[in-house]
Design an enzyme around this catalytic site. Sequence first.
Site, short mmCIF file in Angstrom:
data_model
loop_
_atom_site.label_atom_id
_atom_site.label_comp_id
_atom_site.label_asym_id
_atom_site.label_seq_id
_atom_site.Cartn_x
_atom_site.Cartn_y
_atom_site.Cartn_z
N THR A 1 7.10 52.81 26.46
CA THR A 1 6.88 52.18 25.14
C THR A 1 5.56 52.63 24.52
O THR A 1 4.62 53.01 25.23
CB THR A 1 6.86 50.64 25.33
OG1 THR A 1 6.31 50.02 24.18
CG2 THR A 1 5.99 50.21 26.51
N ASP A 2 5.47 52.52 23.21
CA ASP A 2 4.20 52.82 22.53
C ASP A 2 3.15 51.74 22.80
O ASP A 2 1.96 51.93 22.54
CB ASP A 2 4.43 52.99 21.01
CG ASP A 2 5.01 51.76 20.33
OD1 ASP A 2 5.31 50.75 21.01
OD2 ASP A 2 5.20 51.80 19.09
N GLU A 3 3.60 50.59 23.36
CA GLU A 3 2.66 49.47 23.54
C GLU A 3 1.59 49.79 24.58
O GLU A 3 0.56 49.12 24.63
CB GLU A 3 3.42 48.18 23.89
CG GLU A 3 4.46 47.87 22.82
CD GLU A 3 5.08 46.49 22.89
OE1 GLU A 3 4.47 45.58 23.46
OE2 GLU A 3 6.19 46.33 22.35
N TYR B 1 3.15 42.77 29.76
CA TYR B 1 4.25 43.73 29.61
C TYR B 1 3.71 45.15 29.49
O TYR B 1 4.07 46.05 30.25
CB TYR B 1 5.10 43.37 28.38
CG TYR B 1 6.02 44.50 27.95
CD1 TYR B 1 7.04 44.95 28.78
CD2 TYR B 1 5.87 45.12 26.69
CE1 TYR B 1 7.88 46.00 28.39
CE2 TYR B 1 6.70 46.16 26.30
CZ TYR B 1 7.71 46.60 27.14
OH TYR B 1 8.54 47.63 26.76
N LYS C 1 3.99 48.42 32.03
CA LYS C 1 4.62 49.71 31.63
C LYS C 1 3.59 50.84 31.76
O LYS C 1 3.93 51.95 32.18
CB LYS C 1 5.15 49.64 30.19
CG LYS C 1 6.35 48.75 29.98
CD LYS C 1 7.60 49.18 30.72
CE LYS C 1 8.22 50.44 30.17
NZ LYS C 1 9.53 50.73 30.82
P1 NAD Z 1 16.43 44.89 27.97
O1 NAD Z 1 15.56 43.77 28.40
O2 NAD Z 1 17.44 44.69 26.91
O3 NAD Z 1 17.22 45.48 29.25
C1 NAD Z 1 16.62 45.68 30.48
C2 NAD Z 1 17.71 45.92 31.52
O4 NAD Z 1 17.08 46.15 32.78
C3 NAD Z 1 18.67 44.74 31.71
O5 NAD Z 1 20.01 45.21 31.80
C4 NAD Z 1 18.22 44.14 33.03
O6 NAD Z 1 19.28 43.50 33.75
C5 NAD Z 1 17.71 45.37 33.76
N1 NAD Z 1 16.73 45.02 34.80
C6 NAD Z 1 15.62 44.22 34.67
N2 NAD Z 1 15.00 44.08 35.85
C7 NAD Z 1 15.70 44.83 36.74
C8 NAD Z 1 15.53 45.10 38.12
N3 NAD Z 1 14.53 44.55 38.82
N4 NAD Z 1 16.41 45.93 38.72
C9 NAD Z 1 17.43 46.49 38.02
N5 NAD Z 1 17.65 46.24 36.72
C10 NAD Z 1 16.80 45.42 36.08
O7 NAD Z 1 15.43 46.06 27.60
P2 NAD Z 1 15.54 47.19 26.48
O8 NAD Z 1 15.03 46.66 25.20
O9 NAD Z 1 16.91 47.76 26.53
O10 NAD Z 1 14.48 48.24 27.04
C11 NAD Z 1 14.88 49.27 27.95
C12 NAD Z 1 13.67 50.13 28.29
O11 NAD Z 1 13.14 50.69 27.10
C13 NAD Z 1 12.52 49.35 28.95
O12 NAD Z 1 11.97 50.16 29.95
C14 NAD Z 1 11.53 49.14 27.81
O13 NAD Z 1 10.20 49.05 28.31
C15 NAD Z 1 11.75 50.40 27.00
N6 NAD Z 1 11.44 50.28 25.55
C16 NAD Z 1 11.99 49.28 24.82
C17 NAD Z 1 11.73 49.21 23.45
C18 NAD Z 1 12.35 48.14 22.59
O14 NAD Z 1 12.07 48.09 21.39
N7 NAD Z 1 13.21 47.27 23.12
C19 NAD Z 1 10.90 50.16 22.85
C20 NAD Z 1 10.36 51.19 23.64
C21 NAD Z 1 10.65 51.24 25.00
P1 TYD Z 2 9.32 41.67 19.46
O1 TYD Z 2 10.69 41.88 18.90
O2 TYD Z 2 9.13 40.63 20.52
O3 TYD Z 2 8.79 43.10 19.95
P2 TYD Z 2 7.29 43.54 20.42
O4 TYD Z 2 6.48 42.34 20.66
O5 TYD Z 2 7.58 44.27 21.69
O6 TYD Z 2 6.77 44.42 19.33
O7 TYD Z 2 8.35 41.32 18.25
C1 TYD Z 2 8.18 42.16 17.15
C2 TYD Z 2 7.15 41.54 16.26
O8 TYD Z 2 7.67 40.32 15.71
C3 TYD Z 2 5.87 41.16 16.98
O9 TYD Z 2 4.75 41.42 16.13
C4 TYD Z 2 6.01 39.67 17.22
C5 TYD Z 2 6.84 39.21 16.03
N1 TYD Z 2 7.75 38.06 16.29
C6 TYD Z 2 7.74 36.96 15.44
O10 TYD Z 2 6.97 36.91 14.45
N2 TYD Z 2 8.59 35.93 15.70
C7 TYD Z 2 9.44 35.95 16.77
O11 TYD Z 2 10.18 34.95 17.00
C8 TYD Z 2 9.45 37.09 17.63
C9 TYD Z 2 10.37 37.15 18.82
C10 TYD Z 2 8.59 38.13 17.34
#
Ligand code: NAD
Ligand code: TYD
Length: 337
Positions: free
Chosen positions: A125-127, A151, A155
């Site tokens: 992630t960019d975070e 988080y 990561k």
């Molecule tokens: P998500 O929470 O929707 O899915 C995570 C999946 O991982 C789930 O299916 C869960 O069951 C599985 N999981 C969790 N713990 C586990 C474990 N101990 N063993 C096996 N499986 C396990 O997450 P997402 O939003 O799909 O993100 C997927 C990846 O992309 C993550 O690594 C996250 O850091 C990265 N990412 C997400 C975003 C975003 O905007 N959501 C952006 C950049 C990177």
């Molecule tokens: P989120 O979807 O949790 O992603 P991330 O924290 O990984 O960027 O949140 C996106 C942005 O929205 C973040 O600045 C927090 C804000 N946010 C709210 O304002 N209200 C909410 O209920 C949630 C879940 C997030």
Amino acid sequence: MKLLVTGGAGFIGSNFIHYWIEKHPEDKIVNLDALTYAGNLENLKSIENNPNYKFVKADISDKEKINEIISDEKPDAIVHYAAESHVDRSILGPEAFVRTNVLGTFNLLEAARQNGNIRFHHVSTDEVFGSLGPNDAPFNETTPYDPRSPYSASKASSDHLVRAYFHTFGLPITISNCSNNYGFYQFPEKLIPLFVTNLIEDKKIPLYGDGMNVRDWLYVEDHSGAVDLILQKGKIGETYCIGGNCEKTNKEITYKILEFMGKDEKMIEFVADRKGHDLRYSIDSSKIQHELGWTPKTSFEDGMKKTIQWYKENESWWKKIKSGEYQNYYEKNYKDR
Ligand code: NAD
Ligand code: TYD
């Protein structure tokens, strides 16, 4: 080619599996997922009987099991999505983040190393880069790490381990650091699906602080396309930043959703800010654009319209999540396989 995808029952991992099966139908995919609260096999219902697809329930923090699965399956590549992914949950309970994101990644790296140095792509992630001020230059591959939530710290640790396995053991790795994704099947705890589903149910939408935090948004299929390119053409040992070139304040996102759904701003409820809330993320993705020829294909307007429409048409998917019923899907449909 045989891919082992971790976290394939989650939002982005399931999108990647659908994408890969469509684009490379001859390849085999093993989906390894623990089915935590965020894992939902209904996301993969349309392909669950595909002979090239297999689901294995396992927790990446279980070192022996992971090693056993990887030595049995002998994948050509591991694509690692599994993670605890929600910042708010990491504030309430950081331990699971360390267990899955740090220890789990370590277990996978060890298994990859001990089973013939398997190609390893790590999805991050960019975070990990921290928080930008309003006028700072966007993050790129050389930005120093400065994670600020449990988080992002977990990561960041996993990114460091992946890179260490390249330098120390010659494991053929790549890493991608992507901005905020949105699209179908996103768990309704994240900003966009939470707000859309609340509005469908005529519930208020909780905007944190003053709503002026900025995120860079990318349609999830564009993320899957980028990971595909990195797997095919990425240079071993390299990191690629992926972003939508689409910075928006949370307030802008909220007003867009209200506009597209025909709802009134009275639905907004300003609530207490998130602890340590990062102000701004922004990604410069010129490296992957120039070196691998990637560009995001879906505009924010189109992606948002499609996403809102999908949540309207798939109420049963997210209502089962909100009621908890989705957690019975594995017991009902997979247990005897
Ligand atoms: P998500 O929470 O929707 O899915 C995570 C999946 O991982 C789930 O299916 C869960 O069951 C599985 N999981 C969790 N713990 C586990 C474990 N101990 N063993 C096996 N499986 C396990 O997450 P997402 O939003 O799909 O993100 C997927 C990846 O992309 C993550 O690594 C996250 O850091 C990265 N990412 C997400 C975003 C975003 O905007 N959501 C952006 C950049 C990177
Ligand atoms: P989120 O979807 O949790 O992603 P991330 O924290 O990984 O960027 O949140 C996106 C942005 O929205 C973040 O600045 C927090 C804000 N946010 C709210 O304002 N209200 C909410 O209920 C949630 C879940 C997030």
